[in-house]
Design a protein around this motif. Structure first.
Motif, mmCIF file in Angstrom:
data_model
loop_
_atom_site.group_PDB
_atom_site.id
_atom_site.type_symbol
_atom_site.label_atom_id
_atom_site.label_comp_id
_atom_site.label_asym_id
_atom_site.label_seq_id
_atom_site.Cartn_x
_atom_site.Cartn_y
_atom_site.Cartn_z
ATOM 1 N N TYR A 93 10.539 -97.146 53.021
ATOM 2 C CA TYR A 93 9.329 -97.830 53.470
ATOM 3 C C TYR A 93 9.419 -98.126 54.973
ATOM 4 O O TYR A 93 9.579 -99.271 55.406
ATOM 5 N N TRP A 94 9.338 -97.046 55.741
ATOM 6 C CA TRP A 94 9.375 -97.114 57.203
ATOM 7 C C TRP A 94 8.309 -96.170 57.752
ATOM 8 O O TRP A 94 7.922 -95.199 57.083
ATOM 9 N N PRO A 95 7.807 -96.416 58.946
ATOM 10 C CA PRO A 95 6.692 -95.606 59.477
ATOM 11 C C PRO A 95 6.993 -94.115 59.592
ATOM 12 O O PRO A 95 6.065 -93.307 59.662
ATOM 13 N N MET A 96 8.279 -93.738 59.632
ATOM 14 C CA MET A 96 8.603 -92.309 59.705
ATOM 15 C C MET A 96 8.241 -91.580 58.431
ATOM 16 O O MET A 96 7.990 -90.368 58.444
ATOM 17 N N TYR A 97 8.233 -92.302 57.292
ATOM 18 C CA TYR A 97 8.098 -91.657 55.983
ATOM 19 C C TYR A 97 6.819 -92.013 55.235
ATOM 20 O O TYR A 97 6.482 -91.336 54.263
ATOM 21 N N THR A 98 6.123 -93.056 55.649
ATOM 22 C CA THR A 98 4.917 -93.466 54.937
ATOM 23 C C THR A 98 4.073 -94.341 55.844
ATOM 24 O O THR A 98 4.542 -94.826 56.884
ATOM 25 N N ASP A 99 2.821 -94.550 55.471
ATOM 26 C CA ASP A 99 1.951 -95.446 56.234
ATOM 27 C C ASP A 99 2.266 -96.896 55.878
ATOM 28 O O ASP A 99 2.276 -97.264 54.700
ATOM 29 N N ARG A 188 7.361 -81.382 61.046
ATOM 30 C CA ARG A 188 8.106 -80.594 60.068
ATOM 31 C C ARG A 188 7.253 -80.279 58.841
ATOM 32 O O ARG A 188 7.283 -79.155 58.328
ATOM 33 N N PHE A 189 6.506 -81.270 58.353
ATOM 34 C CA PHE A 189 5.668 -81.018 57.183
ATOM 35 C C PHE A 189 4.559 -80.027 57.513
ATOM 36 O O PHE A 189 4.177 -79.208 56.676
ATOM 37 N N ALA A 190 4.036 -80.098 58.731
ATOM 38 C CA ALA A 190 2.999 -79.150 59.135
ATOM 39 C C ALA A 190 3.561 -77.731 59.153
ATOM 40 O O ALA A 190 2.908 -76.788 58.679
ATOM 41 N N LYS A 191 4.784 -77.566 59.675
ATOM 42 C CA LYS A 191 5.420 -76.245 59.707
ATOM 43 C C LYS A 191 5.672 -75.722 58.303
ATOM 44 O O LYS A 191 5.408 -74.550 57.997
ATOM 45 N N LEU A 192 6.196 -76.588 57.431
ATOM 46 C CA LEU A 192 6.516 -76.152 56.069
ATOM 47 C C LEU A 192 5.252 -75.791 55.298
ATOM 48 O O LEU A 192 5.208 -74.785 54.595
ATOM 49 N N SER A 206 2.311 -82.895 49.215
ATOM 50 C CA SER A 206 1.081 -83.619 49.534
ATOM 51 C C SER A 206 1.300 -84.614 50.663
ATOM 52 O O SER A 206 0.359 -85.015 51.343
ATOM 53 N N SER A 207 2.542 -85.012 50.873
ATOM 54 C CA SER A 207 2.846 -85.949 51.942
ATOM 55 C C SER A 207 2.759 -85.249 53.284
ATOM 56 O O SER A 207 2.883 -84.030 53.391
ATOM 57 N N SER A 208 2.529 -86.018 54.333
ATOM 58 C CA SER A 208 2.475 -85.435 55.676
ATOM 59 C C SER A 208 3.690 -85.795 56.508
ATOM 60 O O SER A 208 3.888 -85.253 57.586
ATOM 61 N N HIS A 209 4.499 -86.724 56.019
ATOM 62 C CA HIS A 209 5.662 -87.126 56.817
ATOM 63 C C HIS A 209 6.715 -87.849 55.986
ATOM 64 O O HIS A 209 7.297 -88.828 56.416
ATOM 65 N N GLY A 210 6.980 -87.384 54.790
ATOM 66 C CA GLY A 210 7.985 -88.009 53.947
ATOM 67 C C GLY A 210 9.388 -87.499 54.237
ATOM 68 O O GLY A 210 9.605 -86.664 55.119
ATOM 69 N N ALA A 211 10.357 -88.007 53.480
ATOM 70 C CA ALA A 211 11.747 -87.585 53.668
ATOM 71 C C ALA A 211 12.049 -86.288 52.930
ATOM 72 O O ALA A 211 13.005 -85.595 53.284
ATOM 73 N N TYR A 212 11.228 -85.958 51.916
ATOM 74 C CA TYR A 212 11.484 -84.774 51.101
ATOM 75 C C TYR A 212 10.180 -84.049 50.801
ATOM 76 O O TYR A 212 9.101 -84.655 50.795
ATOM 77 N N ALA A 213 10.297 -82.764 50.521
ATOM 78 C CA ALA A 213 9.167 -81.981 50.040
ATOM 79 C C ALA A 213 9.400 -81.684 48.559
ATOM 80 O O ALA A 213 10.462 -81.193 48.181
ATOM 81 N N TRP A 214 8.418 -81.992 47.742
ATOM 82 C CA TRP A 214 8.479 -81.793 46.295
ATOM 83 C C TRP A 214 7.576 -80.614 45.977
ATOM 84 O O TRP A 214 6.349 -80.723 46.064
ATOM 85 N N VAL A 215 8.183 -79.476 45.641
ATOM 86 C CA VAL A 215 7.445 -78.220 45.522
ATOM 87 C C VAL A 215 7.431 -77.754 44.072
ATOM 88 O O VAL A 215 8.459 -77.775 43.389
#
Length: 271
Positions: A93-99, A188-192, A206-215
Motif C-alpha cells: 500500500y504505497w504510491p508506487m504500487y496502487t492509488d 514497465r506495465f505499459a511496456k509489458l 489490469s493494474s497499471s503500476h503494481g508489483a506483479y503481473a497476473w497473466v
C-alpha cells in the motif's frame, strides 16, 4: 515476521477469550489468489491452522487480507465481518504500487520496508494495532523470535524513511521518491501490456503500476509451460490458490533483467 507474530498473538487471544465449545485452534484463511507463503507462515503457529474453506462468519476465523492483493493487485473487501479478526497486510500500500485515494484506519495493519524502501535484507516490518493488549503480545512474540532487532538495522531504516519524508511534495501530491517509483512501475506495465498480444493469452495485467503481473492463458493451457517455452521463469498460479491457467511475473526486476523479460515475451508472442 510481523505476520507470523500477529497470527500467533491474535489466535491465542481469541482462544483465551473463548468460554464454551472452544476449538483447539483458530482457522486462518485468505481469498484466492493469495500470497503463496501464507500457508507456511500459519503452519508454524501452534494456535492456528491454514484453512481456505474456513467459515468467515465463525468467531474462530481470522482472515489475512493483502491490500492491494499479491499476486493480482486487486483491492478487495474482507469476507470476515469482524474487523478485529482481519489482518490487513499492507506491504504494497504505497504510491508506487496502487492509488492512495483514501485514508485507511483498520484495527490491524502491517507494513514492511521490503517493498517500500527496497530494504528486503533488513527484514524490517511494523504493525499498527488498535488493541494495546494485542500490540504488546505481538511485540513479545517478535522479541522471543528475534531476541531483539539489531540497532544498525533500525538506524538504516530510520535514515531511509527520514530521507524520504524530508523531501517536498511534488505538484502531483506525491513525494519525489514515491513519484519516481510510480513512474518506473507505470512504464514497465505499459511496456509489458504492449507486447502481451499472444493468442495463447486471454487476460493481461489490469493494474497499471503494481508489483506483479497476473497473466491468464487460454483454457487447457498450463501457463507456466507457455512462458517456459521461451525460458521465462514465471510462478505457477496454483501456488497462489488459483489454477495453472495463471502465472505471476515479477515487475520488480533490475532494469537489465526486465528488458530481457520484455524481449522474451516478444519472442513468445511472435512465435
Amino acid at each position: 515476521m510481523m505476520l507470523h507474530a500477529t497470527v500467533a498473538a491474535l489466535s491465542e487471544m481469541i482462544l483465551k477469550n473463548c468460554t464454551s465449545n472452544c476449538p483447539p485452534v483458530v482457522d486462518v484463511m485468505a481469498q484466492p489468489p493469495y500470497y503463496d507463503n501464507y500457508p507456511y507462515i500459519v503452519g508454524i503457529v501452534q494456535t492456528a491452522r491454514w484453512n481456505t474453506s474456513a467459515d468467515p462468519t465463525s468467531p474462530y476465523t481470522i482472515e489475512i487480507l493483502t491490500y492491494p492483493n499479491n499476486p493480482n493487485g486487486v483491492r478487495r473487501n474482507p469476507l470476515v465481518k469482524n474487523p478485529n479478526h482481519v489482518i490487513r497486510d499492507m506491504v504494497y500500500y504505497w504510491p508506487m504500487y496502487t492509488d492512495i485515494d483514501t485514508t485507511i484506519s483498520e484495527p490491524i495493519m502491517i507494513f514492511s520496508s521490503s517493498k517500500h524502501e527496497g530494504l528486503a535484507g533488513t527484514r524490517f516490518g511494523w504493525g499498527l494495532y488498535q488493541d494495546s493488549v494485542l500490540a504488546q503480545n505481538v511485540a513479545q512474540v517478535v522479541n522471543v523470535l528475534t531476541l531483539g532487532l539489531s540497532v544498525d538495522v533500525q538506524l538504516r531504516v530510520l535514515a531511509s524513511i527520514q530521507a524520504i519524508i524530508g523531501e517536498k511534495l511534488n505538484p502531483s501530491g506525491l513525494l519525489p521518491f514515491h513519484e519516481a517509483g510510480r513512474t518506473v512501475m507505470e512504464s514497465r506495465f505499459a511496456k509489458l501490456s504492449e507486447v502481451l498480444t499472444c493468442a495463447t493469452l486471454t487476460n493481461y495485467p489490469s493494474s497499471s503500476h503494481g508489483a506483479y503481473a497476473w497473466v491468464q492463458c487460454k483454457e487447457g493451457l498450463k501457463c507456466l509451460d507457455v512462458f517456459a517455452s521461451v525460458n521465462i521463469i514465471a510462478e505457477d498460479g496454483a501456488l497462489f490458490g488459483s489454477t495453472s491457467q495463471y502465472v505471476r511475473l515479477s515487475m520488480l526486476l533490475p532494469d537489465a533483467e526486465f528488458e530481457i523479460l520484455i524481449d522474451k515475451v516478444k519472442a513468445l508472442c511472435s512465435s
